[in-house]
Design a protein around this motif. Structure first.
Motif, PDB file in Angstrom:
ATOM      1  N   ARG A   1       3.311  16.066  -1.347  1.00 47.60           N
ATOM      2  CA  ARG A   1       3.530  17.482  -1.702  1.00 47.60           C
ATOM      3  C   ARG A   1       2.674  17.871  -2.899  1.00 47.60           C
ATOM      4  NH1 ARG A   1       8.990  16.919   0.349  1.00 47.60           N
ATOM      5  NH2 ARG A   1       9.472  15.637  -1.454  1.00 47.60           N
ATOM      6  N   ARG A   2       2.649  16.962  -3.901  1.00 51.75           N
ATOM      7  CA  ARG A   2       1.936  17.266  -5.149  1.00 51.75           C
ATOM      8  C   ARG A   2       0.427  17.335  -4.923  1.00 51.75           C
ATOM      9  NH1 ARG A   2       3.084  12.839  -7.804  1.00 51.75           N
ATOM     10  NH2 ARG A   2       1.099  11.963  -7.202  1.00 51.75           N
ATOM     11  N   ASP A   3      -0.118  16.350  -4.218  1.00 53.14           N
ATOM     12  CA  ASP A   3      -1.580  16.237  -4.126  1.00 53.14           C
ATOM     13  C   ASP A   3      -2.171  16.948  -2.911  1.00 53.14           C
ATOM     14  OD1 ASP A   3      -1.314  14.735  -6.377  1.00 53.14           O
ATOM     15  OD2 ASP A   3      -1.693  12.794  -5.436  1.00 53.14           O
ATOM     16  N   TYR A   4      -1.368  17.170  -1.862  1.00 52.64           N
ATOM     17  CA  TYR A   4      -1.925  17.752  -0.627  1.00 52.64           C
ATOM     18  C   TYR A   4      -1.164  19.001  -0.185  1.00 52.64           C
ATOM     19  CZ  TYR A   4      -4.194  13.218  -0.617  1.00 52.64           C
ATOM     20  OH  TYR A   4      -4.917  12.114  -0.987  1.00 52.64           O
ATOM     21  N   GLY A   5      -0.069  19.340  -0.898  1.00 51.61           N
ATOM     22  CA  GLY A   5       0.696  20.545  -0.605  1.00 51.61           C
ATOM     23  C   GLY A   5       1.543  20.446   0.651  1.00 51.61           C
ATOM     24  N   ASP A   6       1.528  19.294   1.302  1.00 52.68           N
ATOM     25  CA  ASP A   6       2.195  19.200   2.600  1.00 52.68           C
ATOM     26  C   ASP A   6       2.351  17.706   2.960  1.00 52.68           C
ATOM     27  OD1 ASP A   6       2.579  20.638   5.401  1.00 52.68           O
ATOM     28  OD2 ASP A   6       1.334  18.877   5.739  1.00 52.68           O
ATOM     29  N   ILE A   7       3.515  17.329   3.473  1.00 44.12           N
ATOM     30  CA  ILE A   7       3.773  15.897   3.727  1.00 44.12           C
ATOM     31  C   ILE A   7       2.862  15.353   4.838  1.00 44.12           C
ATOM     32  CG2 ILE A   7       5.488  14.200   4.512  1.00 44.12           C
ATOM     33  CD1 ILE A   7       7.602  15.927   3.078  1.00 44.12           C
ATOM     34  N   ALA A   8       2.783  16.081   5.974  1.00 48.02           N
ATOM     35  CA  ALA A   8       1.992  15.570   7.110  1.00 48.02           C
ATOM     36  C   ALA A   8       0.518  15.421   6.724  1.00 48.02           C
ATOM     37  CB  ALA A   8       2.133  16.507   8.309  1.00 48.02           C
ATOM     38  N   LYS A   9      -0.002  16.415   6.002  1.00 50.79           N
ATOM     39  CA  LYS A   9      -1.417  16.354   5.585  1.00 50.79           C
ATOM     40  C   LYS A   9      -1.618  15.178   4.626  1.00 50.79           C
ATOM     41  CE  LYS A   9      -5.177  19.214   4.025  1.00 50.79           C
ATOM     42  NZ  LYS A   9      -5.497  19.681   2.709  1.00 50.79           N
ATOM     43  N   GLY A  10      -0.675  15.024   3.708  1.00 42.94           N
ATOM     44  CA  GLY A  10      -0.761  13.931   2.738  1.00 42.94           C
ATOM     45  C   GLY A  10      -0.725  12.574   3.416  1.00 42.94           C
ATOM     46  N   LEU A  11       0.184  12.441   4.398  1.00 46.32           N
ATOM     47  CA  LEU A  11       0.280  11.153   5.108  1.00 46.32           C
ATOM     48  C   LEU A  11      -1.042  10.836   5.812  1.00 46.32           C
ATOM     49  CD1 LEU A  11       3.838  11.361   6.762  1.00 46.32           C
ATOM     50  CD2 LEU A  11       3.139   9.888   4.868  1.00 46.32           C
ATOM     51  N   ALA A  12      -1.640  11.854   6.435  1.00 46.18           N
ATOM     52  CA  ALA A  12      -2.899  11.647   7.158  1.00 46.18           C
ATOM     53  C   ALA A  12      -4.019  11.262   6.190  1.00 46.18           C
ATOM     54  CB  ALA A  12      -3.264  12.911   7.937  1.00 46.18           C
TER      55      ALA A  12
ATOM     56  N   GLY B   1       0.861  -1.182   0.000  1.00 48.65           N
ATOM     57  CA  GLY B   1       0.000   0.000   0.000  1.00 48.65           C
ATOM     58  C   GLY B   1       0.894   1.228   0.000  1.00 48.65           C
ATOM     59  N   TYR B   2       0.332   2.389   0.350  1.00 50.38           N
ATOM     60  CA  TYR B   2       1.162   3.606   0.406  1.00 50.38           C
ATOM     61  C   TYR B   2       2.175   3.447   1.539  1.00 50.38           C
ATOM     62  CZ  TYR B   2      -1.961   6.048  -2.820  1.00 50.38           C
ATOM     63  OH  TYR B   2      -2.673   6.434  -3.920  1.00 50.38           O
ATOM     64  N   ILE B   3       3.430   3.615   1.192  1.00 51.39           N
ATOM     65  CA  ILE B   3       4.517   3.434   2.157  1.00 51.39           C
ATOM     66  C   ILE B   3       5.286   4.743   2.266  1.00 51.39           C
ATOM     67  CG2 ILE B   3       6.575   2.075   2.731  1.00 51.39           C
ATOM     68  CD1 ILE B   3       3.966   0.390   2.584  1.00 51.39           C
ATOM     69  N   HIS B   4       5.624   5.115   3.491  1.00 53.62           N
ATOM     70  CA  HIS B   4       6.272   6.408   3.723  1.00 53.62           C
ATOM     71  C   HIS B   4       7.722   6.392   3.235  1.00 53.62           C
ATOM     72  CE1 HIS B   4       7.165   9.942   6.664  1.00 53.62           C
ATOM     73  NE2 HIS B   4       7.445  10.211   5.415  1.00 53.62           N
ATOM     74  N   THR B   5       7.926   6.835   1.992  1.00 46.31           N
ATOM     75  CA  THR B   5       9.267   6.952   1.394  1.00 46.31           C
ATOM     76  C   THR B   5       9.327   8.285   0.636  1.00 46.31           C
ATOM     77  OG1 THR B   5       8.631   6.011  -0.732  1.00 46.31           O
ATOM     78  CG2 THR B   5       9.336   4.440   0.959  1.00 46.31           C
ATOM     79  N   ALA B   6      10.483   8.539   0.013  1.00 44.69           N
ATOM     80  CA  ALA B   6      10.630   9.771  -0.780  1.00 44.69           C
ATOM     81  C   ALA B   6       9.606   9.807  -1.909  1.00 44.69           C
ATOM     82  CB  ALA B   6      12.051   9.841  -1.346  1.00 44.69           C
ATOM     83  N   MET B   7       9.350   8.612  -2.510  1.00 44.64           N
ATOM     84  CA  MET B   7       8.368   8.560  -3.604  1.00 44.64           C
ATOM     85  C   MET B   7       7.004   9.042  -3.097  1.00 44.64           C
ATOM     86  SD  MET B   7       7.023   5.205  -5.717  1.00 44.64           S
ATOM     87  CE  MET B   7       8.193   4.940  -7.015  1.00 44.64           C
TER      88      MET B   7
END
Ligand code: NAP
Length: 258
Positions: A201-212, A189-195
């Motif tokens: 960043r692209r879809d949510y503008g922010d890493i923490a928001k995107g991860l959530a 599934g989605y795994i927390h890596t650079a990819m």
């Protein structure tokens, strides 16, 4: 060294960072001699250094998975330095996000070149080496997007779906020829890596928001960690899985169970 893959040798492609780095570290921690193979020599050398500092055995191999000559050379190095090849993890992969009508043919070909041509070339050249070693385990890192589609990722989905069925076809060949080579795919599934941080960043503008937000797509309620994929690879690489071939292991927090 003791461990679940002690005495075995492994090559992990795309091992300079992310999931590949975790896989290389875990296999080495469990006793395998590991070739860290990547196009990025600087980061690859750092991964090797960290493995050695943890008392593991590793070397760096320069490998662009799209180049057949590079595969030949990489497997030659593993055989000459480690005495054979037992485990191949085809992990290197890229994603290009674009709607199908806007995607250039060059971008389509670039995704296919790394994600499926690379898996073909690695497998093609690992099989004879594993025959010489008396058997082996090939683990192909596909994706949840090799099992289900997603908009703007048609090339990625097509390539990862191809990895899934390529795996099964080769598993049949190697199962029936008595070579002792097993071939399986893993579908993270989605795994927390650079990819994935790029995606955030692209879809949510922010890493923490995107991860959530991406975490909510998984019934378990979070994205995965590279170590959770490495644990599955370790199992498929070890003799604990010696009756498993042609299978697809989803490590996805339930994403594809929906
Ligand atoms: P990543 O962080 O981008 O790392 C991939 C590594 O592969 C990088 O070191 C990259 O080098 C290298 N690489 C790229 N092209 C290569 C080539 N032609 N030859 C050799 N190495 C090459 O990716 P990841 O997130 O760890 O993903 C690893 C695998 O898991 C991929 O197959 C990916 O499709 C799959 N996957 C990932 C996720 C996820 O959410 N992260 C989910 C499902 C499946 P550069 O950085 O220099 O390009």
């Amino acid at each position: 060294m003791t461990g679940r893959v002690a005495g075995k040798t492994a090559l992990v492609s795309g091992a300079a960072t992310g999931i590949g780095q975790s896989i290389a570290a875990r296999l080495a921690a469990e006793g395998a001699q590991v070739a860290v193979a990547d196009i990025d020599e600087t980061r690859g050398a750092e991964v090797v250094k960290a493995i050695r500092e943890a008392d593991g055995d590793a070397l760096f191999v320069s490998l662009d998975v799209t180049e057949e000559t590079a595969w030949r050379a990489a497997i030659d190095v593993v055989e000459s330095e480690f005495g054979g090849l037992d485990i191949l993890v085809n992990n290197a992969g890229i994603a290009i996000v674009e709607s199908v009508d806007k995607m250039s043919f060059e971008d389509w070909r670039a995704v296919m070149a790394v994600n499926i041509d690379g898996v073909f070339l690695g497998t093609k050249h690992a099989v004879p080496a594993m025959r010489r070693a008396g058997g082996g385990s090939i683990i192909n890192i596909s994706s949840i997007l090799g099992l289900t589609g997603l908009e703007k990722l048609s090339a990625y989905c097509a390539s990862k779906g191809a990895v899934r069925l390529f795996t099964k076809a080769v598993a049949l060949e190697c199962g029936r020829d008595g070579s002792g080579i097993r071939v399986n795919s893993i579908h993270p599934g989605y795994i927390h890596t650079a990819m994935m941080e790029d995606t955030c960043r692209r879809d949510y503008g922010d890493i923490a928001k995107g991860l959530a937000e991406l975490g909510k797509l998984h019934p378990i309620g979070r994205v995965g960690e590279p170590e959770e994929i490495a644990a599955g690879v370790l199992y498929l690489a070890s003799d604990e899985s010696k009756f498993i071939t042609g299978s697809e292991l989803a490590i996805d927090g339930g994403y594809t169970a929906v």
